[in-house]
Design a protein around this motif. Structure first.
Motif, short mmCIF file in Angstrom:
data_model
loop_
_atom_site.label_atom_id
_atom_site.label_comp_id
_atom_site.label_asym_id
_atom_site.label_seq_id
_atom_site.Cartn_x
_atom_site.Cartn_y
_atom_site.Cartn_z
N HIS A 8 0.93 -1.17 0.11
CA HIS A 8 0.15 0.15 0.11
C HIS A 8 0.99 1.14 0.08
N GLY A 9 0.87 1.93 -1.09
CA GLY A 9 1.66 3.30 -1.15
C GLY A 9 3.14 2.77 -1.07
N ARG A 10 4.01 3.81 -0.54
CA ARG A 10 5.31 3.43 -0.35
C ARG A 10 5.89 2.48 0.67
N ASP A 11 5.11 2.68 1.88
CA ASP A 11 5.49 2.14 3.12
C ASP A 11 4.53 1.05 3.65
N GLY A 12 3.50 0.50 2.82
CA GLY A 12 2.80 -0.59 3.10
C GLY A 12 1.93 -0.18 4.62
N THR A 33 2.05 2.20 9.81
CA THR A 33 3.43 1.44 9.15
C THR A 33 4.29 0.80 10.15
N LEU A 34 4.78 -0.10 9.65
CA LEU A 34 6.10 -0.62 10.61
C LEU A 34 6.90 0.29 11.03
N GLN A 35 7.56 1.27 10.39
CA GLN A 35 8.13 2.14 10.57
C GLN A 35 7.82 3.24 11.85
N ALA A 36 6.69 3.45 11.40
CA ALA A 36 5.62 4.42 12.50
C ALA A 36 5.69 3.66 14.07
N ALA A 37 5.48 2.32 13.94
CA ALA A 37 5.37 1.66 15.13
C ALA A 37 6.85 1.61 16.00
N ARG A 249 28.54 6.30 14.96
CA ARG A 249 27.26 6.93 14.80
C ARG A 249 26.23 6.07 15.31
N PRO A 250 24.95 7.01 15.72
CA PRO A 250 24.02 6.30 16.44
C PRO A 250 23.18 5.57 15.10
N LEU A 251 22.32 4.67 15.51
CA LEU A 251 21.44 3.90 14.68
C LEU A 251 20.06 4.39 15.01
N CYS A 252 19.44 4.74 13.89
CA CYS A 252 17.73 5.11 14.34
C CYS A 252 16.89 3.89 14.38
N ALA A 253 15.72 3.86 14.81
CA ALA A 253 15.01 2.89 15.07
C ALA A 253 14.51 2.52 13.36
N GLY A 254 14.25 1.12 13.31
CA GLY A 254 14.15 0.58 12.07
C GLY A 254 15.67 0.33 11.19
N CYS A 255 16.51 0.48 12.00
CA CYS A 255 17.83 -0.14 11.17
C CYS A 255 17.84 -1.50 10.98
N ILE A 256 18.26 -2.03 9.81
CA ILE A 256 18.37 -3.31 9.47
C ILE A 256 19.89 -3.65 9.49
N ILE A 257 20.20 -4.81 10.33
CA ILE A 257 21.43 -5.32 10.06
C ILE A 257 21.37 -6.74 9.66
N GLY A 258 22.19 -7.12 8.60
CA GLY A 258 22.25 -8.41 7.86
C GLY A 258 23.40 -9.32 8.42
N SER A 259 23.16 -10.51 8.53
CA SER A 259 24.13 -11.48 8.97
C SER A 259 25.30 -11.80 7.88
N GLY A 260 24.90 -11.61 6.59
CA GLY A 260 25.55 -11.97 5.59
C GLY A 260 25.17 -13.37 5.22
N THR A 261 25.84 -14.02 3.96
CA THR A 261 25.47 -15.43 3.51
C THR A 261 25.81 -16.28 4.62
N VAL A 262 24.75 -17.06 5.12
CA VAL A 262 24.85 -18.27 6.03
C VAL A 262 25.76 -19.32 5.29
#
Length: 336
Positions: A8-12, A33-37, A249-262
């Motif tokens: 739905h729109g840009r942010d679901g 939206t999830l970001q708003a939460a 740097r600080p990380l804001c809410a909603g920051c996604i951190i990936g593990s890299g290829t398992v």
């Protein structure tokens, strides 16, 4: 608790999803939206959990994974690590690059494009098969606000959600970009995330020590390709990865951190394909590396237009936890 974003729109449009992924209830009266939460997570989470209890009591509408965007259709930050150093070592070996000793003591991380994630059932549009199209099956976490300089031990407390990722890579563009000593850009197109994001408590003892201890399953053209244990051979846990990202740097809410290829080793050496008794791989590049080591050259091709990749994780009863990433590679020119 399981959360999803209906397209739905840009942010679901945020919905809470039942544990069995069959039903959902709109969360629009709590957060659009999830970001708003996530921006007001301490206050929004209890209200969302109340909806989750309604779902388990039998309420809700039918949930359709195909209607989902990625849980965060776009994010302020997407930083992907390489926590499984075995994978890094093998892939670098395939392109004749040396492996610095520091890679075993300091996480490797790149900042990916986060303005336009693909949905979990969206096609993967690529302009040229010759670019070396590859999937990468990974785990990711979503944080709340993280202060600069956070310790690895404190960083774990900032993990609010977990997801799966298909971090699409264009392997044949990577060497040229890295040769310029300025990192990935064109070789890392839009990634896709699992239909739902889940809170760590949903995983019970499978989430411990900053790692997710379950097999990550991937399928290429409906054939089992990989089933490595995500909690095994993970050199850097998510606490280390988050602390690394927040060093300066600080990380804001909603920051996604990936593990890299398992990636898993086998008897302290390279893994084996599933058909040969191993747990396989979470990307084609790693299989090609093993083929080169064993046979002098790779025999498995990168993905072509029409190829399909599926990524998911199942609980001890065989039920899907995050829903399924299910994508087909398509010719971008045909879609225009």
């Amino acid at each position: 608790m399981k959360l999803a974003s209906i397209k739905h729109g840009r942010d679901g449009r945020l919905v809470v999803v039942s544990e069995d992924l069959t039903r959902c209830i709109s969360a629009a009266n709590i957060a659009p939206t999830l970001q708003a939460a996530l921006d007001d997570w301490a206050n929004k989470r209890p209200a969302l959990e109340a909806i989750a209890k309604e779902l388990e009591a039998g309420d809700g509408d039918s949930f359709d994974e195909a209607a989902c965007a990625s849980p965060l259709p776009r994010a302020y930050q997407w930083a992907d690590g390489s926590a499984y150093v075995n994978h890094v070592e093998l892939v670098r070996k395939a392109r004749g690059a040396e492996m610095p000793d520091s890679f075993w003591t300091e996480p490797l991380m790149y900042q990916g494009g986060s303005d336009a994630f693909l949905g979990p059932r969206d096609d993967i549009p690529v302009a040229d098969e010759a670019w070396g199209i590859d999937f990468e099956a990974e785990v990711a976490v979503v944080t709340d606000d993280v202060p600069m300089g956070v310790s690895a031990s404190d960083a774990i407390g900032h993990v609010q959600l977990l997801m799966l990722v298909n971090d699409v890579s264009l392997r044949n563009l990577i060497p040229g970009e890295l040769a310029k000593s300025f990192g990935f850009f064109q070789s890392k197109p839009s990634s896709a995330f699992s239909p739902v994001a889940i809170t760590p408590d949903e995983l019970g003892d499978h989430w411990r020590d900053g790692k997710l201890h379950l097999p990550l399953l991937s399928f290429l053209n409906d054939e089992a390709f990989g089933k490595p244990e995500a909690g095994v051979d993970m050199t850097f846990d998510f606490g280390r990865l988050i602390a690394h990202a927040a060093k300066s740097r600080p990380l804001c809410a909603g920051c996604i951190i990936g593990s890299g290829t398992v990636s898993n080793k086998l008897d302290d050496g390279p893994g084996k394909p599933i058909k040969d008794g191993g747990v396989g791989y979470s990307c084609i590049a790693e299989m090609r590396t093993i083929e080169t080591i064993n046979d002098g050259k790779p025999s498995t091709s990168f993905m072509k237009f029409g190829d399909r990749v599926r990524i998911e994780m199942r609980d001890n009863n065989g039920a899907s936890i995050f829903g399924t990433i299910d994508q087909v590679v398509t010719d971008y020119e045909d879609a225009c």
